[in-house]
Design a protein around this motif. Structure first.
Motif, PDB file in Angstrom:
ATOM      1  N   ALA A  45     -71.979  -7.139  67.068  1.00  0.00           N
ATOM      2  CA  ALA A  45     -71.265  -7.974  68.038  1.00  0.00           C
ATOM      3  C   ALA A  45     -72.236  -8.894  68.770  1.00  0.00           C
ATOM      4  N   LEU A  46     -73.418  -8.377  69.066  1.00  0.00           N
ATOM      5  CA  LEU A  46     -74.434  -9.199  69.726  1.00  0.00           C
ATOM      6  C   LEU A  46     -74.858 -10.352  68.831  1.00  0.00           C
ATOM      7  N   ASN A  47     -75.065 -10.070  67.559  1.00  0.00           N
ATOM      8  CA  ASN A  47     -75.436 -11.103  66.600  1.00  0.00           C
ATOM      9  C   ASN A  47     -74.337 -12.167  66.499  1.00  0.00           C
ATOM     10  N   GLN A  48     -73.090 -11.722  66.480  1.00  0.00           N
ATOM     11  CA  GLN A  48     -71.966 -12.663  66.410  1.00  0.00           C
ATOM     12  C   GLN A  48     -71.910 -13.538  67.659  1.00  0.00           C
ATOM     13  N   ALA A  49     -72.183 -12.929  68.814  1.00  0.00           N
ATOM     14  CA  ALA A  49     -72.178 -13.701  70.061  1.00  0.00           C
ATOM     15  C   ALA A  49     -73.259 -14.780  70.038  1.00  0.00           C
ATOM     16  N   LEU A  50     -74.412 -14.460  69.462  1.00  0.00           N
ATOM     17  CA  LEU A  50     -75.475 -15.470  69.340  1.00  0.00           C
ATOM     18  C   LEU A  50     -75.040 -16.585  68.396  1.00  0.00           C
ATOM     19  N   GLU A  51     -74.477 -16.218  67.252  1.00  0.00           N
ATOM     20  CA  GLU A  51     -74.036 -17.220  66.282  1.00  0.00           C
ATOM     21  C   GLU A  51     -72.927 -18.108  66.841  1.00  0.00           C
ATOM     22  N   ASP A  52     -72.070 -17.534  67.684  1.00  0.00           N
ATOM     23  CA  ASP A  52     -70.970 -18.302  68.278  1.00  0.00           C
ATOM     24  C   ASP A  52     -71.406 -19.121  69.487  1.00  0.00           C
ATOM     25  N   GLY A  53     -72.667 -18.971  69.886  1.00  0.00           N
ATOM     26  CA  GLY A  53     -73.171 -19.739  71.021  1.00  0.00           C
ATOM     27  C   GLY A  53     -72.767 -19.171  72.365  1.00  0.00           C
ATOM     28  N   GLU A  54     -72.290 -17.927  72.393  1.00  0.00           N
ATOM     29  CA  GLU A  54     -71.858 -17.311  73.652  1.00  0.00           C
ATOM     30  C   GLU A  54     -73.042 -16.844  74.497  1.00  0.00           C
ATOM     31  N   ILE A  55     -74.170 -16.566  73.837  1.00  0.00           N
ATOM     32  CA  ILE A  55     -75.375 -16.158  74.552  1.00  0.00           C
ATOM     33  C   ILE A  55     -76.561 -16.932  73.995  1.00  0.00           C
ATOM     34  N   ASP A  56     -77.614 -17.034  74.803  1.00  0.00           N
ATOM     35  CA  ASP A  56     -78.810 -17.739  74.330  1.00  0.00           C
ATOM     36  C   ASP A  56     -79.770 -16.753  73.647  1.00  0.00           C
ATOM     37  N   LEU A  57     -80.797 -17.289  73.028  1.00  0.00           N
ATOM     38  CA  LEU A  57     -81.739 -16.488  72.255  1.00  0.00           C
ATOM     39  C   LEU A  57     -82.482 -15.484  73.133  1.00  0.00           C
TER      40      LEU A  57
END
Length: 81
Positions: A45-57
């Motif tokens: 889920a964390l990886n998906q949030a990064l890919e979706d732009g919901e969180i920064d690197l």
């Protein structure tokens, strides 16, 4: 002596029951929190949030490190799953 002990400890029975239930709930919560499958799902889920732009690197890396530490602790040293 058994009857006297039973009479004196009878008022504590409800307290002992509540403590036992609380211990069982705490153990169940601990097992769920430390379940490797749950931690892997959180990583996905964390990886998906990064890919979706919901969180920064930076946030991704902090959370990923935290989850990987939990995963390592839950599987023990030298155990791969």
């Amino acid at each position: 002596m058994g009857l006297l002990t039973a009479l004196l400890s009878a008022p504590l029975a409800p307290v002992k029951g509540v403590v036992w239930v609380a211990d069982q709930l705490a153990e169940a919560a601990d097992r769920e929190v430390n379940d490797p499958a749950v931690i892997r799902a959180q990583l996905a889920a964390l990886n998906q949030a990064l890919e979706d732009g919901e969180i920064d690197l930076a946030r991704f890396e902090r959370e990923e490190d935290r989850l990987l530490d939990r995963l390592e602790a839950s599987t023990g040293p030298g155990v791969t799953q």
